[in-house]
Write an enzyme that holds these catalytic residues in place. Structure first.
Site, PDB file in Angstrom:
ATOM      1  N   ARG A  59      -2.311   9.789   4.632  1.00  0.00           N
ATOM      2  CA  ARG A  59      -3.357  10.572   4.090  1.00  0.00           C
ATOM      3  C   ARG A  59      -3.791  11.611   5.001  1.00  0.00           C
ATOM      4  O   ARG A  59      -4.305  12.690   4.262  1.00  0.00           O
ATOM      5  CB  ARG A  59      -4.673   9.468   4.327  1.00  0.00           C
ATOM      6  CG  ARG A  59      -4.690   8.202   3.299  1.00  0.00           C
ATOM      7  CD  ARG A  59      -5.682   7.343   3.288  1.00  0.00           C
ATOM      8  NE  ARG A  59      -6.855   7.576   3.223  1.00  0.00           N
ATOM      9  CZ  ARG A  59      -8.019   7.087   3.697  1.00  0.00           C
ATOM     10  NH1 ARG A  59      -7.926   5.867   4.149  1.00  0.00           N
ATOM     11  NH2 ARG A  59      -9.015   7.476   3.559  1.00  0.00           N
ATOM     12  N   ASN A  92     -16.910  10.554   4.508  1.00  0.00           N
ATOM     13  CA  ASN A  92     -15.575  10.725   4.168  1.00  0.00           C
ATOM     14  C   ASN A  92     -14.822  10.931   5.680  1.00  0.00           C
ATOM     15  O   ASN A  92     -15.477  11.664   6.358  1.00  0.00           O
ATOM     16  CB  ASN A  92     -15.409  12.049   3.314  1.00  0.00           C
ATOM     17  CG  ASN A  92     -15.944  11.415   1.995  1.00  0.00           C
ATOM     18  OD1 ASN A  92     -16.056  10.348   1.518  1.00  0.00           O
ATOM     19  ND2 ASN A  92     -16.335  12.577   1.107  1.00  0.00           N
ATOM     20  N   ASP A  94     -12.100  12.934   5.367  1.00  0.00           N
ATOM     21  CA  ASP A  94     -11.504  14.258   5.195  1.00  0.00           C
ATOM     22  C   ASP A  94     -12.344  15.294   5.852  1.00  0.00           C
ATOM     23  O   ASP A  94     -13.493  15.297   6.368  1.00  0.00           O
ATOM     24  CB  ASP A  94     -11.192  14.501   3.630  1.00  0.00           C
ATOM     25  CG  ASP A  94     -12.494  14.672   2.751  1.00  0.00           C
ATOM     26  OD1 ASP A  94     -13.362  15.634   3.322  1.00  0.00           O
ATOM     27  OD2 ASP A  94     -12.754  14.091   1.949  1.00  0.00           O
ATOM     28  N   HIS A 109     -18.086   7.483   9.278  1.00  0.00           N
ATOM     29  CA  HIS A 109     -16.907   6.721   9.301  1.00  0.00           C
ATOM     30  C   HIS A 109     -15.531   7.137  10.032  1.00  0.00           C
ATOM     31  O   HIS A 109     -14.422   6.940   9.781  1.00  0.00           O
ATOM     32  CB  HIS A 109     -16.661   6.402   7.898  1.00  0.00           C
ATOM     33  CG  HIS A 109     -17.498   5.387   7.341  1.00  0.00           C
ATOM     34  ND1 HIS A 109     -17.505   5.068   5.782  1.00  0.00           N
ATOM     35  CD2 HIS A 109     -18.588   4.582   7.775  1.00  0.00           C
ATOM     36  CE1 HIS A 109     -18.767   4.158   5.756  1.00  0.00           C
ATOM     37  NE2 HIS A 109     -19.330   4.000   6.786  1.00  0.00           N
ATOM     38  N   CYS A 117      -8.212   6.520  21.693  1.00  0.00           N
ATOM     39  CA  CYS A 117      -7.262   5.835  22.527  1.00  0.00           C
ATOM     40  C   CYS A 117      -7.782   4.446  22.863  1.00  0.00           C
ATOM     41  O   CYS A 117      -8.895   4.366  23.586  1.00  0.00           O
ATOM     42  CB  CYS A 117      -6.916   6.759  24.017  1.00  0.00           C
ATOM     43  SG  CYS A 117      -5.666   5.850  24.924  1.00  0.00           S
ATOM     44  N   THR A 176     -20.789   8.391  -4.135  1.00  0.00           N
ATOM     45  CA  THR A 176     -20.807   7.200  -3.459  1.00  0.00           C
ATOM     46  C   THR A 176     -21.092   6.054  -4.346  1.00  0.00           C
ATOM     47  O   THR A 176     -21.934   5.932  -5.002  1.00  0.00           O
ATOM     48  CB  THR A 176     -21.315   7.115  -1.979  1.00  0.00           C
ATOM     49  OG1 THR A 176     -21.069   5.902  -1.337  1.00  0.00           O
ATOM     50  CG2 THR A 176     -22.748   7.618  -2.121  1.00  0.00           C
TER      51      THR A 176
HETATM   52  C1  BJW Z   1     -17.564  10.608  -8.490  1.00  0.00           C
HETATM   53  C2  BJW Z   1     -16.509  11.617  -9.131  1.00  0.00           C
HETATM   54  C3  BJW Z   1     -16.804  12.827  -9.328  1.00  0.00           C
HETATM   55  C4  BJW Z   1     -15.641   9.533  -8.723  1.00  0.00           C
HETATM   56  N1  BJW Z   1     -17.963  13.465  -8.970  1.00  0.00           N
HETATM   57  N2  BJW Z   1     -18.770  11.183  -8.289  1.00  0.00           N
HETATM   58  C5  BJW Z   1     -22.890  -8.299   3.299  1.00  0.00           C
HETATM   59  C6  BJW Z   1     -23.819  -7.630   3.008  1.00  0.00           C
HETATM   60  C7  BJW Z   1     -23.847  -6.430   3.709  1.00  0.00           C
HETATM   61  C8  BJW Z   1     -23.345  -5.906   4.239  1.00  0.00           C
HETATM   62  C9  BJW Z   1     -22.160  -6.543   4.712  1.00  0.00           C
HETATM   63  C10 BJW Z   1     -21.901  -7.794   4.144  1.00  0.00           C
HETATM   64  N3  BJW Z   1     -20.780  -8.569   4.595  1.00  0.00           N
HETATM   65  C11 BJW Z   1     -20.063  -7.402   5.592  1.00  0.00           C
HETATM   66  C12 BJW Z   1     -20.934  -6.404   5.568  1.00  0.00           C
HETATM   67  C13 BJW Z   1     -20.739  -5.241   6.273  1.00  0.00           C
HETATM   68  C14 BJW Z   1     -19.752  -4.125   5.784  1.00  0.00           C
HETATM   69  C15 BJW Z   1     -20.049  -3.852   4.237  1.00  0.00           C
HETATM   70  O1  BJW Z   1     -20.753  -2.933   3.826  1.00  0.00           O
HETATM   71  N4  BJW Z   1     -19.175  -4.495   3.621  1.00  0.00           N
HETATM   72  C16 BJW Z   1     -19.408  -4.686   2.251  1.00  0.00           C
HETATM   73  C17 BJW Z   1     -18.006  -4.662   1.445  1.00  0.00           C
HETATM   74  C18 BJW Z   1     -20.289  -5.584   1.611  1.00  0.00           C
HETATM   75  N5  BJW Z   1     -20.071  -2.792   6.626  1.00  0.00           N
HETATM   76  C19 BJW Z   1     -19.254  -2.548   7.860  1.00  0.00           C
HETATM   77  O2  BJW Z   1     -18.687  -3.511   8.356  1.00  0.00           O
HETATM   78  C20 BJW Z   1     -19.565  -1.446   8.427  1.00  0.00           C
HETATM   79  N6  BJW Z   1     -20.171  -1.519   9.709  1.00  0.00           N
HETATM   80  C21 BJW Z   1     -21.294  -2.301  10.000  1.00  0.00           C
HETATM   81  O3  BJW Z   1     -21.866  -2.522   9.043  1.00  0.00           O
HETATM   82  O4  BJW Z   1     -21.697  -2.583  11.246  1.00  0.00           O
HETATM   83  C22 BJW Z   1     -22.774  -3.391  11.636  1.00  0.00           C
HETATM   84  C23 BJW Z   1     -24.098  -2.673  11.544  1.00  0.00           C
HETATM   85  C24 BJW Z   1     -25.392  -2.982  11.544  1.00  0.00           C
HETATM   86  C25 BJW Z   1     -26.410  -2.688  11.538  1.00  0.00           C
HETATM   87  C26 BJW Z   1     -26.530  -1.076  11.311  1.00  0.00           C
HETATM   88  C27 BJW Z   1     -25.453  -0.428  11.430  1.00  0.00           C
HETATM   89  C28 BJW Z   1     -24.240  -1.227  11.498  1.00  0.00           C
HETATM   90  C29 BJW Z   1     -18.440  -0.598   8.463  1.00  0.00           C
HETATM   91  C30 BJW Z   1     -18.142   0.186   7.195  1.00  0.00           C
HETATM   92  C31 BJW Z   1     -16.789   0.793   7.301  1.00  0.00           C
HETATM   93  C32 BJW Z   1     -16.389   1.326   5.923  1.00  0.00           C
HETATM   94  N7  BJW Z   1     -14.869   1.770   6.119  1.00  0.00           N
HETATM   95  C33 BJW Z   1     -14.366   2.657   5.232  1.00  0.00           C
HETATM   96  C34 BJW Z   1     -12.924   3.089   5.526  1.00  0.00           C
HETATM   97  C35 BJW Z   1     -13.027   4.323   6.368  1.00  0.00           C
HETATM   98  C36 BJW Z   1     -11.608   4.763   7.019  1.00  0.00           C
HETATM   99  C37 BJW Z   1     -10.898   5.237   5.536  1.00  0.00           C
HETATM  100  O5  BJW Z   1     -11.288   6.461   4.916  1.00  0.00           O
HETATM  101  O6  BJW Z   1     -10.019   4.601   5.594  1.00  0.00           O
HETATM  102  O7  BJW Z   1     -15.050   3.629   4.732  1.00  0.00           O
HETATM  103  S1  BJW Z   1     -14.326   1.686   3.692  1.00  0.00           S
HETATM  104  C38 BJW Z   1     -14.393   3.063   2.432  1.00  0.00           C
HETATM  105  O8  BJW Z   1     -15.841   2.635   1.717  1.00  0.00           O
HETATM  106  C39 BJW Z   1     -14.631   4.136   3.416  1.00  0.00           C
HETATM  107  C40 BJW Z   1     -15.661   4.592   2.669  1.00  0.00           C
HETATM  108  O9  BJW Z   1     -16.318   5.734   3.410  1.00  0.00           O
HETATM  109  C41 BJW Z   1     -16.618   3.621   2.147  1.00  0.00           C
HETATM  110  C42 BJW Z   1     -17.695   4.074   1.043  1.00  0.00           C
HETATM  111  O10 BJW Z   1     -16.612   4.244  -0.056  1.00  0.00           O
HETATM  112  P1  BJW Z   1     -17.365   5.425  -1.296  1.00  0.00           P
HETATM  113  O11 BJW Z   1     -17.248   6.771  -0.680  1.00  0.00           O
HETATM  114  O12 BJW Z   1     -18.438   5.192  -1.707  1.00  0.00           O
HETATM  115  O13 BJW Z   1     -16.183   5.505  -2.269  1.00  0.00           O
HETATM  116  P2  BJW Z   1     -16.036   4.539  -3.651  1.00  0.00           P
HETATM  117  O14 BJW Z   1     -14.766   4.692  -4.026  1.00  0.00           O
HETATM  118  O15 BJW Z   1     -16.512   3.326  -3.331  1.00  0.00           O
HETATM  119  O16 BJW Z   1     -16.848   5.237  -4.684  1.00  0.00           O
HETATM  120  C43 BJW Z   1     -16.751   6.483  -5.146  1.00  0.00           C
HETATM  121  C44 BJW Z   1     -17.631   6.926  -6.045  1.00  0.00           C
HETATM  122  O17 BJW Z   1     -17.614   8.159  -6.484  1.00  0.00           O
HETATM  123  C45 BJW Z   1     -17.860   5.962  -7.325  1.00  0.00           C
HETATM  124  O18 BJW Z   1     -19.199   5.549  -7.591  1.00  0.00           O
HETATM  125  C46 BJW Z   1     -17.487   6.961  -8.535  1.00  0.00           C
HETATM  126  O19 BJW Z   1     -18.284   6.810  -9.654  1.00  0.00           O
HETATM  127  C47 BJW Z   1     -17.793   8.281  -7.937  1.00  0.00           C
HETATM  128  N8  BJW Z   1     -16.862   9.458  -8.222  1.00  0.00           N
HETATM  129  N9  BJW Z   1     -15.387  10.705  -8.992  1.00  0.00           N
HETATM  130  C48 BJW Z   1     -19.041  12.489  -8.536  1.00  0.00           C
HETATM  131  N10 BJW Z   1     -15.668  13.548  -9.625  1.00  0.00           N
END
Ligand code: BJW
Length: 233
Positions: A59, A92, A94, A109, A117, A176
């Site tokens: 990536r 993101n 990127d 993120h 490290c 998102t």
């Molecule tokens: C368009 C388009 C176009 C397409 N124009 N639009 C149960 C309930 C609640 C929470 C939890 C739970 N169990 C576990 C949790 C916590 C967990 C979580 O949320 N899990 C869920 C699965 C429920 N979260 C965590 O673990 C986070 N940490 C945490 O909570 O720590 C504790 C804490 C406590 C208190 C306060 C704060 C913190 C960490 C989350 C880390 C996520 N990491 C990733 C990978 C990053 C590295 C990498 O890139 O590889 O982050 S996962 C992935 O998802 C990435 C993204 O940033 C993230 C969000 O995805 P995003 O950007 O929304 O993408 P998509 O694909 O889902 O959506 C794209 C959208 O675009 C779509 O809607 C399309 O329609 C649209 N689209 N083309 C406009 N042209």
């Protein structure tokens, strides 16, 4: 329209889709090609580091082949021309906001072009493969990992984000799915703190009902139109 002084913008993978970067949860997205448990959790990394390092090497290398699109450039223009405060909080990893010209960008993120490290906790710029276990530039240990936030890890700069949300009078979410917390909760937080909330997304997201307004369409069209409204209105 009442005067807007503080804007917080949350972006997700959808804003970079028109640049050619795969989203996560759309059809054909990254989570259809890879199991999230394998490549985006600390446990997956401990089980098979080569798989994870290779996934992020691929990536990172792909970034060289893509360019910012009209949505990234429009937000950069807003940042330059808007007289109030503005913060772009991106999920993101990127660098397209920065390459589109934006400066006030917070990567909650992490970033593909940053290394962490595991021996000395150095975090710093990185633009090379990690699969061959290069040494840390500070301590020389061969224990670098991508500086990104996996499930179960704490996203970066949460204090600064919540401070900005408290000050915001407009919260805008772009591209998102609203599936991942804590980012998915920002709309409720911002709304409860008094901000107006707007969603710009290809389709209604999981949390659409929390927004005062939701507009559907590609970010490359919706974002420039919205920026024109803010700067012209
Ligand atoms: C368009 C388009 C176009 C397409 N124009 N639009 C149960 C309930 C609640 C929470 C939890 C739970 N169990 C576990 C949790 C916590 C967990 C979580 O949320 N899990 C869920 C699965 C429920 N979260 C965590 O673990 C986070 N940490 C945490 O909570 O720590 C504790 C804490 C406590 C208190 C306060 C704060 C913190 C960490 C989350 C880390 C996520 N990491 C990733 C990978 C990053 C590295 C990498 O890139 O590889 O982050 S996962 C992935 O998802 C990435 C993204 O940033 C993230 C969000 O995805 P995003 O950007 O929304 O993408 P998509 O694909 O889902 O959506 C794209 C959208 O675009 C779509 O809607 C399309 O329609 C649209 N689209 N083309 C406009 N042209």
């Amino acid at each position: 329209m009442t005067e807007i002084r503080n804007i917080v913008i949350l972006t997700g993978a959808g804003i970079s889709a028109e640049s050619g970067i795969d989203t996560f949860r759309d059809a054909g997205g990254l989570w259809e090609q890879h199991r999230v448990e394998d490549v985006a959790t600390p446990e997956g990394f401990a089980r098979d580091p080569d798989l994870v390092l290779g996934f992020y090497d691929m990536r990172r290398a792909a970034l060289a082949k893509v360019q910012p699109n009209a949505a990234h450039r429009a937000l950069a223009r807003l940042e330059t021309e808007f007289s109030g405060d503005l913060l772009i909080v991106t999920q993101n990893v990127d660098d397209l906001h920065e390459r589109g010209g934006a400066k006030r960008v917070l990567h909650m993120h992490g970033e593909l072009k940053s290394a962490l490290c595991l021996s000395c906790e150095m975090r710093g710029p990185w633009d090379a493969p990690m699969l061959d276990r290069p040494p840390c530039p500070v301590c020389q240990a061969r224990s670098l990992r991508p500086d990104v936030v996996w499930f179960g890890e704490m996203p970066y700069q949460m204090d600064r984000i919540y401070r900005a949300l408290r000050e915001a009078d407009l919260f805008v979410s772009i591209g998102t799915s609203g599936a991942v917390y804590p980012a998915a909760g920002f709309v409720r937080d911002a709304r409860e703190l008094g901000a107006r909330t707007l969603e710009l997304n290809l389709e209604r997201s999981e949390g659409s009902h929390w927004f005062h307004e939701s507009r559907q369409g590609p970010a490359g069209e919706l974002v420039p139109e919205w920026v024109d409204e803010v700067l012209g209105g």
